[in-house]
Design an enzyme around this catalytic site. Structure first.
Site, PDB file in Angstrom:
ATOM      1  N   HIS A   1       1.387   5.114  -2.173  1.00  0.00           N
ATOM      2  CA  HIS A   1       0.828   6.078  -3.120  1.00  0.00           C
ATOM      3  C   HIS A   1       1.891   7.115  -3.478  1.00  0.00           C
ATOM      4  CE1 HIS A   1      -3.198   4.567  -2.423  1.00  0.00           C
ATOM      5  NE2 HIS A   1      -3.162   4.878  -1.143  1.00  0.00           N
TER       6      HIS A   1
ATOM      7  N   ARG B   1      -1.839   8.891  -5.898  1.00  0.00           N
ATOM      8  CA  ARG B   1      -2.281   9.415  -4.603  1.00  0.00           C
ATOM      9  C   ARG B   1      -3.795   9.277  -4.462  1.00  0.00           C
ATOM     10  NH1 ARG B   1      -0.528  15.403  -2.368  1.00  0.00           N
ATOM     11  NH2 ARG B   1      -1.597  15.301  -0.334  1.00  0.00           N
TER      12      ARG B   1
ATOM     13  N   SER C   1      -6.103  10.503  -2.346  1.00  0.00           N
ATOM     14  CA  SER C   1      -6.927  11.695  -2.154  1.00  0.00           C
ATOM     15  C   SER C   1      -6.985  12.562  -3.404  1.00  0.00           C
ATOM     16  CB  SER C   1      -6.393  12.526  -0.976  1.00  0.00           C
ATOM     17  OG  SER C   1      -5.071  12.978  -1.237  1.00  0.00           O
TER      18      SER C   1
ATOM     19  N   TYR D   1     -12.132   7.425   5.016  1.00  0.00           N
ATOM     20  CA  TYR D   1     -11.372   6.229   4.661  1.00  0.00           C
ATOM     21  C   TYR D   1     -11.799   5.041   5.529  1.00  0.00           C
ATOM     22  CZ  TYR D   1      -7.851   8.674   1.746  1.00  0.00           C
ATOM     23  OH  TYR D   1      -7.203   9.368   0.775  1.00  0.00           O
TER      24      TYR D   1
ATOM     25  N   GLU E   1       1.530   2.596   3.853  1.00  0.00           N
ATOM     26  CA  GLU E   1       0.987   3.840   3.268  1.00  0.00           C
ATOM     27  C   GLU E   1       1.824   5.037   3.720  1.00  0.00           C
ATOM     28  OE1 GLU E   1      -3.424   5.727   2.231  1.00  0.00           O
ATOM     29  OE2 GLU E   1      -3.135   4.740   4.147  1.00  0.00           O
TER      30      GLU E   1
ATOM     31  N   ARG F   1       1.952  11.422   9.017  1.00  0.00           N
ATOM     32  CA  ARG F   1       3.372  11.516   8.654  1.00  0.00           C
ATOM     33  C   ARG F   1       4.289  11.844   9.820  1.00  0.00           C
ATOM     34  NH1 ARG F   1       3.380  14.443   2.682  1.00  0.00           N
ATOM     35  NH2 ARG F   1       1.488  13.432   1.904  1.00  0.00           N
TER      36      ARG F   1
ATOM     37  N   HIS G   1       0.839  -1.206   0.000  1.00  0.00           N
ATOM     38  CA  HIS G   1       0.000   0.000   0.000  1.00  0.00           C
ATOM     39  C   HIS G   1       0.873   1.254   0.000  1.00  0.00           C
ATOM     40  CE1 HIS G   1      -3.781   2.097   1.948  1.00  0.00           C
ATOM     41  NE2 HIS G   1      -3.285   2.781   0.923  1.00  0.00           N
TER      42      HIS G   1
ATOM     43  N   HIS H   1     -10.504   1.492  -1.988  1.00  0.00           N
ATOM     44  CA  HIS H   1      -9.944   2.733  -1.436  1.00  0.00           C
ATOM     45  C   HIS H   1     -10.720   3.940  -1.953  1.00  0.00           C
ATOM     46  CE1 HIS H   1      -7.110   5.433   0.319  1.00  0.00           C
ATOM     47  NE2 HIS H   1      -6.152   4.530   0.457  1.00  0.00           N
TER      48      HIS H   1
END
Length: 342
Positions: A8, A71, A73, A194, A284, A290, A6, A178
């Site tokens: 992106h 990505r 989003s 999500y 992810e 982050r 996973h 997703h």
């Protein structure tokens, strides 16, 4: 081998976002619509964004290979019409393919689809075919809610989605379920939309007999399955009330969960409740969360650390989570790795 299923391209060059802004602005003034050829991103720009971000962290954390998709989003299927989504998906998928070509030992592409609210999913087939046959994609991301938080599409068990499933079975590729950006103010994109979608997708499958029609169909539900593992007793009980088979027989030959759960107790719960054969390693990373956890001093999304630390897994079971299950679920990935002698 540590396979992260996973990832992106959240760090794509700024030119990608600028082009998307122009595309969106042109919905009000079509004369300003940019062409795909207007977007110019060099190999050096891609190398810089990957080497200083995803690849750097992969090396630091000890992961080897990432299944890499656009990505999530940024998919934003609710914006514009099918033509808008089709152009945008093609651009984003090509970028991920280029990443995989520049770093073939570390990245393998998965595709976003050009979905659009109210549009027949069969319109996504040409992009899916191109990505599998020309780009070597090993999976797809399927958005169960192209409306962006308003849930105007039929449930995943509806025949509405069958054209996608038929191609998935033909190519033996899984879909990560997703969603994308929420444009509904009630649902924060990464904090609720999500996770709501993960839980919703599982329940849509539970209440149906989808996998009787597609016994080899494979869904990967990300973010640890949303609420599913935490409420496993509720779902077992609901299946019983609905006169469905036990969940291990009803769903767990077809549904899998990843380890995008960002603390140790969460991974401990996941690995205690869900059978090991249904858990695939993922992080992810450089995604929704982050930062560094002040309680541990480590990044929240350094999920390899949690999998290694849990007492619920033997060494053989850790191998399955880190590599074996990914190779089984993503059969095209396994074929690629075997061709490299791995």
């Amino acid at each position: 081998m540590i396979i992260d299923v996973h990832g992106h391209y959240t760090t794509a060059p700024a030119a990608l976002g600028a082009w998307r802004d122009l595309q969106i602005a042109a919905l009000k003034d079509p004369s300003q619509k940019p062409s795909a050829a207007d977007l110019r991103i060099s190999d050096d720009q891609i190398r810089e964004t990957i080497e200083t971000n995803q690849l750097k962290l992969m090396k630091e954390r000890g992961s080897d290979l990432t299944i890499f998709s656009p990505r999530a989003s940024f998919m934003a299927h609710h914006i514009g019409d099918f033509e808008t989504s089709s152009t945008w998906a093609a651009i984003c998928n090509e970028l991920c393919y280029r990443v995989s070509q520049l770093f073939p030992e570390h990245f393998v592409p998965a595709a976003m689809l050009p979905q659009s609210p109210g549009v027949d999913p069969a319109t996504c087939i040409p992009e899916l075919v191109k990505c599998v046959e020309q780009y070597g994609n090993v999976g797809i991301n399927l958005n169960p809610d192209p409306s962006g938080g308003h849930w105007t599409s039929p449930p995943l068990s509806d025949r509405h989605w069958y054209p996608i499933y038929e191609k998935m079975v033909e190519y033996d590729i899984p879909a990560m379920i997703h969603v994308s950006t929420s444009c509904n103010a009630c649902f924060h994109t990464t904090g609720s939309h999500y996770l709501n979608a993960d839980t919703t997708a599982f329940m849509q499958c539970l209440t149906s007999d989808l996998f009787k029609d597609f016994p080899t169909l494979k869904f990967l539900i990300p973010h640890g399955g949303g609420a599913v593992p935490y409420h496993w007793g509720r779902f077992r009980g609901l299946a019983q009330e609905l006169k469905k088979p036990i969940l291990e027989e009803h769903l767990l030959n077809n549904i899998f969960f990843d380890t995008c759960v960002y603390h140790q107790p969460g991974i401990n719960l996941l690995t205690e409740v869900i059978p090991v054969k249904n858990i695939l390693f993922a992080s992810e990373m450089i995604g929704a969360v982050r930062g560094i956890d002040p309680r541990t001093g480590h990044y929240y999304d350094d999920t390899k650390r949690y999998v290694n630390a849990t007492a619920n897994l033997t060494d053989e079971q850790r191998y399955q989570v880190f590599e074996g299950n990914a190779r089984r679920v993503f059969s095209r990935l396994d074929t690629r790795l075997k061709a490299r002698g791995l």
